[in-house]
Scaffold this active site. Sequence first.
Site, PDB file in Angstrom:
ATOM      1  N   HIS A  94       0.849  -1.203   0.000  1.00  0.00           N
ATOM      2  CA  HIS A  94       0.000   0.000   0.000  1.00  0.00           C
ATOM      3  C   HIS A  94       0.881   1.249   0.000  1.00  0.00           C
ATOM      4  O   HIS A  94       2.042   1.177   0.389  1.00  0.00           O
ATOM      5  CB  HIS A  94      -0.818   0.083   1.296  1.00  0.00           C
ATOM      6  N   THR A 146       0.539   5.146   1.866  1.00  0.00           N
ATOM      7  CA  THR A 146      -0.279   5.730   2.937  1.00  0.00           C
ATOM      8  C   THR A 146      -1.109   6.923   2.464  1.00  0.00           C
ATOM      9  O   THR A 146      -2.148   7.222   3.036  1.00  0.00           O
ATOM     10  CB  THR A 146       0.613   6.215   4.094  1.00  0.00           C
ATOM     11  N   GLU A 148       2.481  -0.997   4.540  1.00  0.00           N
ATOM     12  CA  GLU A 148       2.215   0.381   4.130  1.00  0.00           C
ATOM     13  C   GLU A 148       3.539   1.087   3.834  1.00  0.00           C
ATOM     14  O   GLU A 148       4.505   0.961   4.594  1.00  0.00           O
ATOM     15  CB  GLU A 148       1.499   1.152   5.246  1.00  0.00           C
ATOM     16  N   HIS A 194      -2.473  -3.345  -3.358  1.00  0.00           N
ATOM     17  CA  HIS A 194      -3.848  -3.128  -2.914  1.00  0.00           C
ATOM     18  C   HIS A 194      -4.735  -2.832  -4.122  1.00  0.00           C
ATOM     19  O   HIS A 194      -5.858  -3.312  -4.221  1.00  0.00           O
ATOM     20  CB  HIS A 194      -3.887  -1.971  -1.915  1.00  0.00           C
ATOM     21  N   ASP A 221      -3.611   2.062  -4.907  1.00  0.00           N
ATOM     22  CA  ASP A 221      -2.292   2.118  -4.285  1.00  0.00           C
ATOM     23  C   ASP A 221      -1.597   0.767  -4.313  1.00  0.00           C
ATOM     24  O   ASP A 221      -2.268  -0.253  -4.327  1.00  0.00           O
ATOM     25  CB  ASP A 221      -2.394   2.646  -2.841  1.00  0.00           C
TER      26      ASP A 221
HETATM   27 ZN   LIG Z   1      -4.093   0.485   0.486  1.00  0.00          ZN
END
Ligand SMILES: [Zn+2]
Length: 242
Positions: free
Chosen positions: A40, A42, A107, A145, A155
């Site tokens: 991902h 952020t 992340e 993601h 993302d």
């Molecule tokens: Zn995400």
Amino acid sequence: MQNLSLDIMRTDPLLQPNPAARWEPSDNLDVRRPQLIVLHHTELASAEAALQTLKTDNPYGKVSAHYLIGGDGALYQLVPEGARAWHAGASRWAGRGDLNSSSIGIELDNDGRSEFAEPQIQALVLLLTDLCDRLKIEPRHVIAHGDIAPVRKSDPSAKFPWARLAAAGFGLWPSSAFNLLPNSPAGFDPWLALALIGYDLRDKSAAARAFRRHYFGVEGVDHLEFDPLELAVLADMQAQLL
Ligand SMILES: [Zn+2]
């Protein structure tokens, strides 16, 4: 149960016998393991802001991830690898849902527009090496993601260096430079290839957009016709999976 410590047996409710059943322990077991790693970004201003979001209530609902990597390469862990972090949301990959239950979420501190910093990518490669080795996750199963929730999520952004990750051995990637790939064979079906890779095709435009973001670094290109280079990339990856 010789491979599991008694401490874990005592403290983890998932590993305690059900008192309603007669306990007939078998040694034929191992722990349940995540099978995917989901990346991902952020989309926040700093790692500190991300830590705040990932640890507290926030207006859009509680979220978390197993790891956060700062732009400077600093590695933070928020959730144990054996626990289910809340990062994937409604998502689907290779016909499976509830991906929070079967994945590790990472992340990356990034505002969603900037390049991913070199120290951050180096730290990510080190973490992926460790996770795939220790948790026996197939290196190919590192995904975005945006791949598993193509309608809702985009993302990490189109700037994410998937080719760099592939050079380090992670993620599914064409077997040679794109311009050296042979043309896709006659009758090749790109949708079958996308489904085999794992994409959810309930919204074909969204799947095509996610594929192009991941493999071509472009955002928002969601038409349903694939050009010869896109077809060659898909055909090569399909061949790797068959
Ligand atoms: Zn995400």
